[in-house]
Design a protein around this motif. Structure first.
Motif, PDB file in Angstrom:
ATOM      1  N   PRO A 236      39.128   4.166  91.410  1.00 45.21           N
ATOM      2  CA  PRO A 236      40.444   3.443  92.300  1.00 45.21           C
ATOM      3  C   PRO A 236      41.404   4.510  92.609  1.00 45.21           C
ATOM      4  CG  PRO A 236      40.517   2.837  89.992  1.00 45.21           C
ATOM      5  CD  PRO A 236      39.101   3.522  90.000  1.00 45.21           C
ATOM      6  N   GLN A 237      41.274   5.702  92.111  1.00 39.93           N
ATOM      7  CA  GLN A 237      42.250   6.658  92.442  1.00 39.93           C
ATOM      8  C   GLN A 237      41.812   7.685  93.707  1.00 39.93           C
ATOM      9  OE1 GLN A 237      45.271   6.612  90.666  1.00 39.93           O
ATOM     10  NE2 GLN A 237      44.200   5.018  89.601  1.00 39.93           N
ATOM     11  N   LEU A 238      40.676   7.221  94.172  1.00 43.03           N
ATOM     12  CA  LEU A 238      40.277   8.114  95.622  1.00 43.03           C
ATOM     13  C   LEU A 238      41.291   7.835  96.660  1.00 43.03           C
ATOM     14  CD1 LEU A 238      36.391   7.978  95.120  1.00 43.03           C
ATOM     15  CD2 LEU A 238      37.978  10.027  94.818  1.00 43.03           C
ATOM     16  N   PRO A 239      41.601   8.689  97.516  1.00 38.67           N
ATOM     17  CA  PRO A 239      42.331   8.324  98.623  1.00 38.67           C
ATOM     18  C   PRO A 239      41.614   7.603  99.644  1.00 38.67           C
ATOM     19  CG  PRO A 239      41.584  10.591  98.679  1.00 38.67           C
ATOM     20  CD  PRO A 239      41.234  10.153  97.302  1.00 38.67           C
ATOM     21  N   LEU A 240      40.267   7.610  99.527  1.00 38.34           N
ATOM     22  CA  LEU A 240      39.495   6.773 100.612  1.00 38.34           C
ATOM     23  C   LEU A 240      38.783   5.687  99.743  1.00 38.34           C
ATOM     24  CD1 LEU A 240      38.040   9.605 102.895  1.00 38.34           C
ATOM     25  CD2 LEU A 240      39.896   8.265 103.252  1.00 38.34           C
ATOM     26  N   GLN A 241      39.005   4.559  99.966  1.00 41.13           N
ATOM     27  CA  GLN A 241      38.499   3.537  99.215  1.00 41.13           C
ATOM     28  C   GLN A 241      37.639   2.551 100.317  1.00 41.13           C
ATOM     29  OE1 GLN A 241      38.729   2.551  96.096  1.00 41.13           O
ATOM     30  NE2 GLN A 241      39.634   4.639  95.570  1.00 41.13           N
ATOM     31  N   LYS A 242      36.912   1.767  99.674  1.00 39.24           N
ATOM     32  CA  LYS A 242      36.002   0.632 100.561  1.00 39.24           C
ATOM     33  C   LYS A 242      34.958   1.480 101.235  1.00 39.24           C
ATOM     34  CE  LYS A 242      39.634  -2.847 101.334  1.00 39.24           C
ATOM     35  NZ  LYS A 242      40.465  -3.632 102.114  1.00 39.24           N
ATOM     36  N   ALA A 243      34.475   2.731 101.040  1.00 40.45           N
ATOM     37  CA  ALA A 243      33.556   3.455 101.713  1.00 40.45           C
ATOM     38  C   ALA A 243      32.150   2.719 101.804  1.00 40.45           C
ATOM     39  CB  ALA A 243      33.427   4.968 101.115  1.00 40.45           C
ATOM     40  N   GLY A 244      31.762   2.506 102.979  1.00 47.71           N
ATOM     41  CA  GLY A 244      30.450   1.692 103.077  1.00 47.71           C
ATOM     42  C   GLY A 244      30.095   1.427 104.810  1.00 47.71           C
ATOM     43  N   HIS A 245      29.114   0.918 104.775  1.00 50.54           N
ATOM     44  CA  HIS A 245      28.614   0.585 106.226  1.00 50.54           C
ATOM     45  C   HIS A 245      28.357   1.794 107.026  1.00 50.54           C
ATOM     46  CE1 HIS A 245      28.227  -2.838 108.941  1.00 50.54           C
ATOM     47  NE2 HIS A 245      28.272  -1.565 109.991  1.00 50.54           N
ATOM     48  N   ALA A 246      27.422   2.552 106.936  1.00 47.97           N
ATOM     49  CA  ALA A 246      26.929   4.010 107.352  1.00 47.97           C
ATOM     50  C   ALA A 246      26.008   4.084 108.401  1.00 47.97           C
ATOM     51  CB  ALA A 246      26.701   4.978 106.116  1.00 47.97           C
ATOM     52  N   GLU A 247      25.814   5.153 109.196  1.00 53.97           N
ATOM     53  CA  GLU A 247      24.813   5.556 110.072  1.00 53.97           C
ATOM     54  C   GLU A 247      24.573   6.862 110.069  1.00 53.97           C
ATOM     55  OE1 GLU A 247      22.739   3.767 114.074  1.00 53.97           O
ATOM     56  OE2 GLU A 247      24.996   3.353 113.541  1.00 53.97           O
ATOM     57  N   LEU A 248      23.558   7.518 109.951  1.00 51.64           N
ATOM     58  CA  LEU A 248      23.232   8.768 109.977  1.00 51.64           C
ATOM     59  C   LEU A 248      22.892   9.446 111.180  1.00 51.64           C
ATOM     60  CD1 LEU A 248      20.965   8.833 106.790  1.00 51.64           C
ATOM     61  CD2 LEU A 248      22.877  10.323 106.796  1.00 51.64           C
ATOM     62  N   VAL A 249      23.265  10.541 111.637  1.00 51.21           N
ATOM     63  CA  VAL A 249      22.821  11.207 113.059  1.00 51.21           C
ATOM     64  C   VAL A 249      22.746  12.578 112.666  1.00 51.21           C
ATOM     65  CG1 VAL A 249      25.555  12.047 113.442  1.00 51.21           C
ATOM     66  CG2 VAL A 249      23.824  11.631 115.189  1.00 51.21           C
ATOM     67  N   GLU A 250      21.811  13.376 113.523  1.00 55.42           N
ATOM     68  CA  GLU A 250      21.302  14.442 113.457  1.00 55.42           C
ATOM     69  C   GLU A 250      22.089  15.434 114.581  1.00 55.42           C
ATOM     70  OE1 GLU A 250      17.520  17.392 113.174  1.00 55.42           O
ATOM     71  OE2 GLU A 250      17.220  15.381 113.652  1.00 55.42           O
ATOM     72  N   THR A 251      22.636  16.663 114.138  1.00 52.85           N
ATOM     73  CA  THR A 251      23.317  17.630 115.297  1.00 52.85           C
ATOM     74  C   THR A 251      22.250  18.229 115.839  1.00 52.85           C
ATOM     75  OG1 THR A 251      23.612  19.517 113.955  1.00 52.85           O
ATOM     76  CG2 THR A 251      25.249  17.746 113.601  1.00 52.85           C
ATOM     77  N   PRO A 252      22.667  18.999 117.050  1.00 51.27           N
ATOM     78  CA  PRO A 252      21.320  19.723 117.573  1.00 51.27           C
ATOM     79  C   PRO A 252      21.009  20.763 116.897  1.00 51.27           C
ATOM     80  CG  PRO A 252      23.404  19.666 119.144  1.00 51.27           C
ATOM     81  CD  PRO A 252      23.807  18.615 117.801  1.00 51.27           C
ATOM     82  N   ASP A 253      21.592  21.288 116.065  1.00 49.02           N
ATOM     83  CA  ASP A 253      21.201  22.366 115.210  1.00 49.02           C
ATOM     84  C   ASP A 253      20.392  21.842 113.807  1.00 49.02           C
ATOM     85  OD1 ASP A 253      22.353  24.272 117.080  1.00 49.02           O
ATOM     86  OD2 ASP A 253      24.325  24.170 115.954  1.00 49.02           O
TER      87      ASP A 253
END
Length: 530
Positions: A236-253
């Motif tokens: 609960p001390q992390l500055p970014l909470q509720k982390a979720g609902h993700a999607e992955l992407v690849e860069t051109p490199d």
């Protein structure tokens, strides 16, 4: 390299769906009951994002009138098939019931700025749909909702093939995954000889997270990873909470990143409160020796600073965002219309015609902008001549119909008269009325007499969980009433589902004949990063 600072899209920008097309990255986010529907931002480097347009016409009929707070458009998914953008999304018309009364739609465009095709309804197993494109075939992912008494409202992830031309279902619906922990927000990608299913788990609050599952075949079965890809629920001390609902992407490199929602909570003394709503963040990803995605920094906690590839060129702000009532303005349940929002009749001013009150699901005359930092100041000059208590115009800081603070120019009885519903024309006084609203109802926190014939500048300063309203008299800010609790303007206050964020703006009401107008100028919202 460039270092991004999370969140990259700040203030009310949840459920990000990330896609790359050439050298551009695009993110679509949920809009719920707000317009513009399904805002889309773009970036060259994943660090610097600008508004690029929205899915105009997403609600059938062009309106979300009647949808409840935190209803409307949930979790859009943006994809690219090599020729055009696709967006699939659900319109939710009931919140807090087992049915959701939802419809899922698909629309396409060759440019995110539009035009978008008319929404086409597809199979509506549940909210959080996504599309998967493979070798000319189109597949619809969905959460399966079991509405029955005793049923699991999050009853697994299903997959249905759609005809690319008609969008009709083809063949059977496949059950890909069920899990004892709530799973939703499915996304699919193929990598390294596997199909990877990325799901949100645990709900969208502080328990939120992301987990993956994989299969050698598209229709499964899928084996769930034994650890999360991303979560902040164990610290609960992390500055970014509720982390979720993700999607992955690849860069051109060939590098990999994921978008996810997050929130920056305040410790208010009454618990953690995320007054800015859920926001968009980006994390770097690698693939381990077993071919599963992992955060580049190790573990599963979101990082505030992330190295990303440098931008190939400067990101320019699209010209269409310069419209007078365009982004960053937002409206409730309908787009701004000249019949009630007029930016041209009085040059330099915006004229609003009053309609319903601030708790209506139908016709609010309101223009608002997202708060993006915990320290913010909004101010505006308003000129109006209210003649009954049913008319008011002013400045509002709003989460939803049960959570708002407003300072309004309105009419009141003479100081010696009781409040008994009089509507005397020509009698009474012009006042500023400060109102706070929570789940227990509305309360008047202060009343101040002002000159009925002159414009007045109103303002509010939000510092953490405290809001202080003021007006300008003789060039000096004069406080109105006590400090008010802005912590109530939060996803986390109360015991009902809340999914949006806090906005500040201008509004007008006329509850009798919708003829009262007010003019506004010089609206400014200043948000100061910590």
């Amino acid at each position: 390299m460039t270092v991004l600072h999370n969140p990259v899209i700040r203030g009310f920008a949840p459920d990000p769906s990330l896609v790359r097309v050439g050298d551009w990255y695009y993110v679509a986010t949920s809009s719920f009951e707000w317009f513009p529907t399904i805002p889309i931002h773009r970036s060259r480097d994943l660090a610097h994002w600008v508004y690029a347009g929205h899915v105009q016409g997403a609600p059938p009929g062009g309106t979300l009138a009647g949808v409840p707070d935190s209803g409307g458009i949930w979790a859009p998914s943006l994809s690219w098939d090599g020729e055009r953008f696709w967006v699939v999304y659900t319109v939710v018309r009931s919140v807090g019931t087992p049915y959701f009364d939802q419809d899922t739609y698909v629309t396409t465009a060759t440019d995110v700025a539009g035009p978008w095709t008319p929404p086409h309804r597809v199979a509506s197993h549940g909210f959080d749909p996504a599309l998967f494109h493979e070798e000319g075939r189109l597949w619809l992912l969905n959460l399966q909702n079991d509405h029955r008494p005793g049923g699991a409202r999050f009853a697994g992830i299903v997959l249905t093939e759609l005809d690319r031309d008609t969008l009709a279902p083809r063949g059977v619906t496949h059950l890909l995954l069920q899990h004892e922990r709530l799973v939703e927000g499915p996304k699919l990608l193929a990598h390294g000889g596997w199909y990877h299913l990325v799901v949100a788990e645990g709900g969208t609050g502080f328990e939120h997270g992301v987990r993956t599952a994989r299969s050698r075949t598209l229709t499964g079965p899928y084996a769930l990873d034994d650890r999360p890809l991303l979560t902040s629920r164990d610290d609960p001390q992390l500055p970014l909470q509720k982390a979720g609902h993700a999607e992955l992407v690849e860069t051109p490199d060939g590098e990999w990143f994921l978008s996810h929602l997050t929130a920056r909570p305040l410790d208010t003394g009454n618990g953690l409160r995320c007054t800015l709503g859920r926001e968009t963040a980006i994390q770097a990803v690698t693939w381990d020796t077993e071919g599963r995605p992992r955060l580049r920094q190790g573990g599963w906690h979101p990082a505030v600073e992330v190295e990303v590839p440098a931008s190939p060129c400067e990101v320019a702000q699209p010209a269409d965002t310069q419209e007078v009532l365009g982004w960053p303005w937002s409206t409730l349940r309908e787009p701004p219309d000249p019949s009630w929002a007029d930016p041209v009749s009085r040059p330099g001013w915006i004229r609003l015609r009053g309609r319903h009150g601030p708790e209506s699901r139908w016709a609010q005359s309101l223009l608002a902008q997202r708060l993006t930092e915990h320290r913010s100041t909004a101010q505006v000059t308003v000129q109006a001549a209210p003649s009954t208590f049913t008319q008011a115009a002013g400045l509002i800081v709003r989460y939803d119909a049960e959570a708002y603070l407003s300072l309004d120019l309105t009419w009141a009885e003479p100081a010696a008269e009781p409040q008994r519903g009089q509507q005397w024309r020509g009698a009474g006084r012009t006042v500023l009325s400060l109102v706070e609203r929570d789940e227990k109802g509305a309360r008047q926190a202060a009343v101040v007499d002002v000159d009925a014939n002159a414009p007045v500048t109103l303002g509010v300063t939000v510092a953490g969980a405290e809001a202080r309203f003021w007006y300008v008299r003789d060039g000096i800010r004069v406080p109105v009433g006590p400090a008010l609790d802005a912590g109530r303007l939060s996803d986390d206050h109360g015991d009902r589902l809340r999914f949006t964020g806090t906005l500040a703006g201008i509004h007008v009401r006329d509850l009798v004949d919708a003829s009262f107008t007010a003019d506004f100028r010089d609206f400014r919202l200043t948000c100061v990063p910590a």
